[in-house]
Design a protein around this motif. Structure first.
Motif, PDB file in Angstrom:
ATOM      1  N   ARG A   1     -17.828 102.382 -83.968  1.00  0.00           N
ATOM      2  CA  ARG A   1     -17.258 101.868 -85.214  1.00  0.00           C
ATOM      3  C   ARG A   1     -15.756 101.717 -85.058  1.00  0.00           C
ATOM      4  O   ARG A   1     -15.090 102.590 -84.532  1.00  0.00           O
ATOM      5  CB  ARG A   1     -17.598 102.807 -86.372  1.00  0.00           C
ATOM      6  N   GLU A   2     -15.227 100.606 -85.512  1.00  0.00           N
ATOM      7  CA  GLU A   2     -13.803 100.300 -85.396  1.00  0.00           C
ATOM      8  C   GLU A   2     -13.359 100.192 -83.942  1.00  0.00           C
ATOM      9  O   GLU A   2     -12.173 100.314 -83.632  1.00  0.00           O
ATOM     10  CB  GLU A   2     -12.947 101.364 -86.102  1.00  0.00           C
ATOM     11  N   SER A   3     -14.284  99.961 -83.015  1.00  0.00           N
ATOM     12  CA  SER A   3     -13.926  99.882 -81.608  1.00  0.00           C
ATOM     13  C   SER A   3     -13.325  98.531 -81.273  1.00  0.00           C
ATOM     14  O   SER A   3     -13.880  97.485 -81.633  1.00  0.00           O
ATOM     15  CB  SER A   3     -15.159 100.117 -80.727  1.00  0.00           C
ATOM     16  N   PRO A   4     -12.187  98.493 -80.538  1.00  0.00           N
ATOM     17  CA  PRO A   4     -11.623  97.206 -80.129  1.00  0.00           C
ATOM     18  C   PRO A   4     -12.544  96.455 -79.171  1.00  0.00           C
ATOM     19  O   PRO A   4     -12.463  95.232 -79.072  1.00  0.00           O
ATOM     20  CB  PRO A   4     -10.305  97.591 -79.459  1.00  0.00           C
ATOM     21  N   ALA A   5     -13.423  97.176 -78.472  1.00  0.00           N
ATOM     22  CA  ALA A   5     -14.355  96.515 -77.556  1.00  0.00           C
ATOM     23  C   ALA A   5     -15.286  95.562 -78.302  1.00  0.00           C
ATOM     24  O   ALA A   5     -15.665  94.504 -77.778  1.00  0.00           O
ATOM     25  CB  ALA A   5     -15.175  97.555 -76.798  1.00  0.00           C
ATOM     26  N   LEU A   6     -15.658  95.912 -79.526  1.00  0.00           N
ATOM     27  CA  LEU A   6     -16.520  95.032 -80.319  1.00  0.00           C
ATOM     28  C   LEU A   6     -15.800  93.719 -80.629  1.00  0.00           C
ATOM     29  O   LEU A   6     -16.404  92.644 -80.613  1.00  0.00           O
ATOM     30  CB  LEU A   6     -16.940  95.714 -81.612  1.00  0.00           C
ATOM     31  N   GLU A   7     -14.503  93.815 -80.917  1.00  0.00           N
ATOM     32  CA  GLU A   7     -13.735  92.602 -81.205  1.00  0.00           C
ATOM     33  C   GLU A   7     -13.590  91.744 -79.959  1.00  0.00           C
ATOM     34  O   GLU A   7     -13.653  90.510 -80.039  1.00  0.00           O
ATOM     35  CB  GLU A   7     -12.366  92.972 -81.767  1.00  0.00           C
ATOM     36  N   VAL A   8     -13.424  92.366 -78.800  1.00  0.00           N
ATOM     37  CA  VAL A   8     -13.393  91.614 -77.539  1.00  0.00           C
ATOM     38  C   VAL A   8     -14.701  90.847 -77.369  1.00  0.00           C
ATOM     39  O   VAL A   8     -14.701  89.660 -77.020  1.00  0.00           O
ATOM     40  CB  VAL A   8     -13.155  92.558 -76.346  1.00  0.00           C
ATOM     41  N   ALA A   9     -15.824  91.519 -77.621  1.00  0.00           N
ATOM     42  CA  ALA A   9     -17.127  90.869 -77.484  1.00  0.00           C
ATOM     43  C   ALA A   9     -17.260  89.694 -78.440  1.00  0.00           C
ATOM     44  O   ALA A   9     -17.744  88.614 -78.059  1.00  0.00           O
ATOM     45  CB  ALA A   9     -18.244  91.881 -77.730  1.00  0.00           C
TER      46      ALA A   9
ATOM     47  N   GLU B   1     -26.198  93.656 -61.850  1.00  0.00           N
ATOM     48  CA  GLU B   1     -25.522  93.082 -63.016  1.00  0.00           C
ATOM     49  C   GLU B   1     -24.057  92.770 -62.697  1.00  0.00           C
ATOM     50  O   GLU B   1     -23.525  91.740 -63.129  1.00  0.00           O
ATOM     51  CB  GLU B   1     -25.606  94.034 -64.207  1.00  0.00           C
ATOM     52  N   ALA B   2     -23.405  93.662 -61.980  1.00  0.00           N
ATOM     53  CA  ALA B   2     -22.005  93.422 -61.622  1.00  0.00           C
ATOM     54  C   ALA B   2     -21.866  92.184 -60.745  1.00  0.00           C
ATOM     55  O   ALA B   2     -20.957  91.367 -60.940  1.00  0.00           O
ATOM     56  CB  ALA B   2     -21.421  94.647 -60.918  1.00  0.00           C
ATOM     57  N   ALA B   3     -22.782  92.026 -59.793  1.00  0.00           N
ATOM     58  CA  ALA B   3     -22.722  90.879 -58.893  1.00  0.00           C
ATOM     59  C   ALA B   3     -23.055  89.576 -59.609  1.00  0.00           C
ATOM     60  O   ALA B   3     -22.554  88.506 -59.238  1.00  0.00           O
ATOM     61  CB  ALA B   3     -23.666  91.096 -57.714  1.00  0.00           C
ATOM     62  N   ALA B   4     -23.897  89.646 -60.630  1.00  0.00           N
ATOM     63  CA  ALA B   4     -24.316  88.434 -61.343  1.00  0.00           C
ATOM     64  C   ALA B   4     -23.240  87.921 -62.293  1.00  0.00           C
ATOM     65  O   ALA B   4     -23.276  86.763 -62.718  1.00  0.00           O
ATOM     66  CB  ALA B   4     -25.601  88.713 -62.128  1.00  0.00           C
ATOM     67  N   ALA B   5     -22.276  88.759 -62.628  1.00  0.00           N
ATOM     68  CA  ALA B   5     -21.265  88.384 -63.614  1.00  0.00           C
ATOM     69  C   ALA B   5     -20.146  87.572 -62.981  1.00  0.00           C
ATOM     70  O   ALA B   5     -19.729  87.821 -61.844  1.00  0.00           O
ATOM     71  CB  ALA B   5     -20.688  89.638 -64.265  1.00  0.00           C
ATOM     72  N   ASP B   6     -19.651  86.595 -63.726  1.00  0.00           N
ATOM     73  CA  ASP B   6     -18.440  85.895 -63.307  1.00  0.00           C
ATOM     74  C   ASP B   6     -17.218  86.784 -63.487  1.00  0.00           C
ATOM     75  O   ASP B   6     -16.219  86.635 -62.775  1.00  0.00           O
ATOM     76  CB  ASP B   6     -18.275  84.610 -64.127  1.00  0.00           C
ATOM     77  N   ALA B   7     -17.301  87.699 -64.436  1.00  0.00           N
ATOM     78  CA  ALA B   7     -16.215  88.651 -64.675  1.00  0.00           C
ATOM     79  C   ALA B   7     -16.785  89.921 -65.270  1.00  0.00           C
ATOM     80  O   ALA B   7     -17.718  89.870 -66.079  1.00  0.00           O
ATOM     81  CB  ALA B   7     -15.165  88.060 -65.603  1.00  0.00           C
ATOM     82  N   VAL B   8     -16.226  91.048 -64.868  1.00  0.00           N
ATOM     83  CA  VAL B   8     -16.559  92.342 -65.443  1.00  0.00           C
ATOM     84  C   VAL B   8     -15.298  92.873 -66.115  1.00  0.00           C
ATOM     85  O   VAL B   8     -14.218  92.861 -65.520  1.00  0.00           O
ATOM     86  CB  VAL B   8     -17.038  93.345 -64.372  1.00  0.00           C
ATOM     87  N   VAL B   9     -15.436  93.298 -67.373  1.00  0.00           N
ATOM     88  CA  VAL B   9     -14.300  93.840 -68.116  1.00  0.00           C
ATOM     89  C   VAL B   9     -14.578  95.305 -68.408  1.00  0.00           C
ATOM     90  O   VAL B   9     -15.558  95.632 -69.080  1.00  0.00           O
ATOM     91  CB  VAL B   9     -14.060  93.078 -69.431  1.00  0.00           C
ATOM     92  N   ILE B  10     -13.722  96.187 -67.899  1.00  0.00           N
ATOM     93  CA  ILE B  10     -13.855  97.621 -68.162  1.00  0.00           C
ATOM     94  C   ILE B  10     -13.085  97.935 -69.436  1.00  0.00           C
ATOM     95  O   ILE B  10     -11.855  97.862 -69.471  1.00  0.00           O
ATOM     96  CB  ILE B  10     -13.326  98.458 -66.990  1.00  0.00           C
ATOM     97  N   LEU B  11     -13.819  98.258 -70.505  1.00  0.00           N
ATOM     98  CA  LEU B  11     -13.212  98.518 -71.810  1.00  0.00           C
ATOM     99  C   LEU B  11     -13.210  99.991 -72.171  1.00  0.00           C
ATOM    100  O   LEU B  11     -12.298 100.466 -72.853  1.00  0.00           O
ATOM    101  CB  LEU B  11     -13.950  97.716 -72.893  1.00  0.00           C
ATOM    102  N   THR B  12     -14.237 100.724 -71.754  1.00  0.00           N
ATOM    103  CA  THR B  12     -14.315 102.170 -71.979  1.00  0.00           C
ATOM    104  C   THR B  12     -14.711 102.818 -70.664  1.00  0.00           C
ATOM    105  O   THR B  12     -15.710 102.423 -70.057  1.00  0.00           O
ATOM    106  CB  THR B  12     -15.356 102.520 -73.053  1.00  0.00           C
ATOM    107  N   ASP B  13     -13.938 103.790 -70.219  1.00  0.00           N
ATOM    108  CA  ASP B  13     -14.168 104.348 -68.877  1.00  0.00           C
ATOM    109  C   ASP B  13     -15.107 105.555 -68.926  1.00  0.00           C
ATOM    110  O   ASP B  13     -14.723 106.677 -68.596  1.00  0.00           O
ATOM    111  CB  ASP B  13     -12.846 104.699 -68.202  1.00  0.00           C
ATOM    112  N   HIS B  14     -16.354 105.303 -69.312  1.00  0.00           N
ATOM    113  CA  HIS B  14     -17.359 106.368 -69.298  1.00  0.00           C
ATOM    114  C   HIS B  14     -17.503 106.922 -67.876  1.00  0.00           C
ATOM    115  O   HIS B  14     -17.521 106.165 -66.901  1.00  0.00           O
ATOM    116  CB  HIS B  14     -18.714 105.835 -69.767  1.00  0.00           C
ATOM    117  N   ASP B  15     -17.626 108.235 -67.772  1.00  0.00           N
ATOM    118  CA  ASP B  15     -17.739 108.865 -66.457  1.00  0.00           C
ATOM    119  C   ASP B  15     -19.019 108.467 -65.725  1.00  0.00           C
ATOM    120  O   ASP B  15     -19.090 108.587 -64.497  1.00  0.00           O
ATOM    121  CB  ASP B  15     -17.686 110.388 -66.608  1.00  0.00           C
ATOM    122  N   CYS B  16     -20.019 108.009 -66.457  1.00  0.00           N
ATOM    123  CA  CYS B  16     -21.284 107.643 -65.821  1.00  0.00           C
ATOM    124  C   CYS B  16     -21.208 106.312 -65.081  1.00  0.00           C
ATOM    125  O   CYS B  16     -22.103 105.974 -64.296  1.00  0.00           O
ATOM    126  CB  CYS B  16     -22.410 107.592 -66.859  1.00  0.00           C
ATOM    127  N   PHE B  17     -20.161 105.526 -65.322  1.00  0.00           N
ATOM    128  CA  PHE B  17     -20.024 104.254 -64.617  1.00  0.00           C
ATOM    129  C   PHE B  17     -19.573 104.500 -63.175  1.00  0.00           C
ATOM    130  O   PHE B  17     -18.687 105.332 -62.922  1.00  0.00           O
ATOM    131  CB  PHE B  17     -19.009 103.346 -65.308  1.00  0.00           C
TER     132      PHE B  17
END
Length: 418
Positions: A332-340, A375-391
């Motif tokens: 909620r109120e995440s800037p990542a949602l606005e980027v999307a 998924e990373a290879a299939a993307a034209d661009a990957v945007v890291i918006l939240t640095d979850h430790d599981c990534f």
């Protein structure tokens, strides 16, 4: 045994309720969302800082129950109000506080204690909540009942600083109220910090979050200019962080999000404007900078794709992280949602990976993906918006054609940092 009522069973109220059960209180958690009440009474927690096991332990004592009916709050000794205080059209919205106050007032008994924890502007407890309680109960504070304010300091997902070991600021409308409020919180947290009035406590909370908001805006704007000057802002921040005094580390990102930072400073700005007729320029400038960061991220992505001879329209973009902070699911109120949303409007094919996020908040047109090498290879661009430790950021750098990293977790020839 004292009866405690906690109004609001969200990320602030539920941890308090469970902690108070452990301290020996008989606790009723009042929650207007009936679905939440059913889940809580079935032993299912939706708050990340309260696991199902902790909720089960609370139920096991026979001293915790959730209810959507204020009648179950009758006979309380202490009541803590932890309801949301959003902004509506840029103006503080105290609807939830008013509703809670009107519902509690007929249940007030002489000697009972009411504490407001919701973040709000200075004066709310005494000038707004108190008249509601007095009118509906026929009692007066101070004198007949006790009233105070204690700002919440919950940091969801923080493994070190939790409710019980985070110092708790407490206040009361008179000495007797302060004594009651202080005694309650001393039974549930390790340290309390008494202050002279509710207005001081209310300003304390706004100061804490305005400090963060302004400093995040500072480094966000600095990151924009540093890139234009050809300087690595992250290296400069790392170097500045070695100073052992007079500096506190803040880092850039795609904006600010969560329950507090996008909202709380505006409460302070609104109060200053309304009471004094002055603009709080630091807050207004910080709002402007931080609100424009999602658009800046999209502009950077468009430029990066253009340099690789790809239009954003039709490009496959993988967003890593939709929540507003590491290792939490709240978006909620995440800037990542606005980027999307902005990318969707530009015609991008947007995919998002976030194992923590509640899918109900995912914007329309955004497909959920797994953070895999494929998924990373299939993307034209990957945007890291939240640095979850599981990534797996090493994998992201290795497999992706182009990475825009707003969190400084990747470096390489195919990576641009914010």
């Amino acid at each position: 045994m004292e009866k405690l009522v906690v109004v609001g069973q969200g990320y602030v109220g539920l941890p308090l309720a469970v902690r108070a059960v452990r301290a020996g209180f008989d606790v009723v958690g009042v929650e207007v969302d009936e679905l939440r009440v059913k889940r809580l009474n079935a032993g299912q927690s939706y708050v990340e800082d309260v696991g199902d096991d902790a909720l089960a332990a609370a139920h096991g004592t026979g001293r915790y129950r959730a209810s959507a009916d204020y009648a179950d709050a009758d006979g309380f000794d202490v009541c803590v109000i932890t309801v949301p205080t959003p902004l509506t059209d840029g103006v503080p919205d105290l609807t939830h506080i008013a509703s809670a106050g009107r519902s509690l007032a007929p249940l007030l008994r002489p000697g009972a204690t009411v504490v407001l924890e919701s973040t709000t502007y200075p004066g709310t407890t005494e000038e707004y909540l108190r008249p509601i309680l007095e009118e509906g109960s026929g009692l007066r504070a101070p004198g007949d009942f006790h009233l105070g304010y204690s700002p919440e300091r919950i940091d969801p997902g923080n493994p070190r600083w939790r409710l019980e070991n985070t110092p708790k600021v407490v206040s009361g409308v008179d000495e007797a109220s302060l004594a009651k409020v202080r005694a309650f919180y001393e039974s549930v947290v390790e340290r309390v910090v008494p202050v002279s009035s509710p207005q001081v406590a209310e300003l304390c909370k706004l100061l804490e979050n305005t400090f963060r908001h302004v400093n995040i805006a500072l480094v966000n704007e600095l990151s924009v200019f540093a890139r234009q000057l050809g300087i690595d802002v992250w290296e400069a921040i790392d170097a500045a962080s070695t100073k052992p005094f007079g500096y506190m580390r803040f880092t850039p990102g795609p904006g600010v999000g969560g329950h507090c930072l996008p909202i709380d400073p505006s409460y302070l700005s609104w109060k200053v404007k309304r009471s004094l007729g002055h603009s709080f320029r630091f807050v207004e400038l910080a709002n402007d900078v931080n609100e424009h960061m999602p658009a800046h991220v999209v502009d950077r992505l468009v430029l990066g794709l253009n340099e690789r001879r790809k239009p954003v329209n039709g490009s496959r973009v993988l967003l890593l992280g939709l929540s507003y902070k590491r290792n939490t699911g709240d978006c909620r109120e995440s800037p990542a949602l606005e980027v999307a949303r902005l990318l969707r409007r530009l015609g991008a094919r947007v995919y998002a990976a976030d194992p923590h996020v509640d899918l109900a908040f995912v914007p329309e047109g955004v497909a959920i993906a797994e953070p895999t090498a494929r998924e990373a290879a299939a993307a034209d661009a990957v945007v890291i918006l939240t640095d979850h430790d599981c990534f797996d950021f090493a994998m992201v750098r290795r497999e992706s054609a182009f990475v825009l990293d707003t969190r400084n977790r990747c470096r390489g020839p195919n990576v641009e940092v914010l």
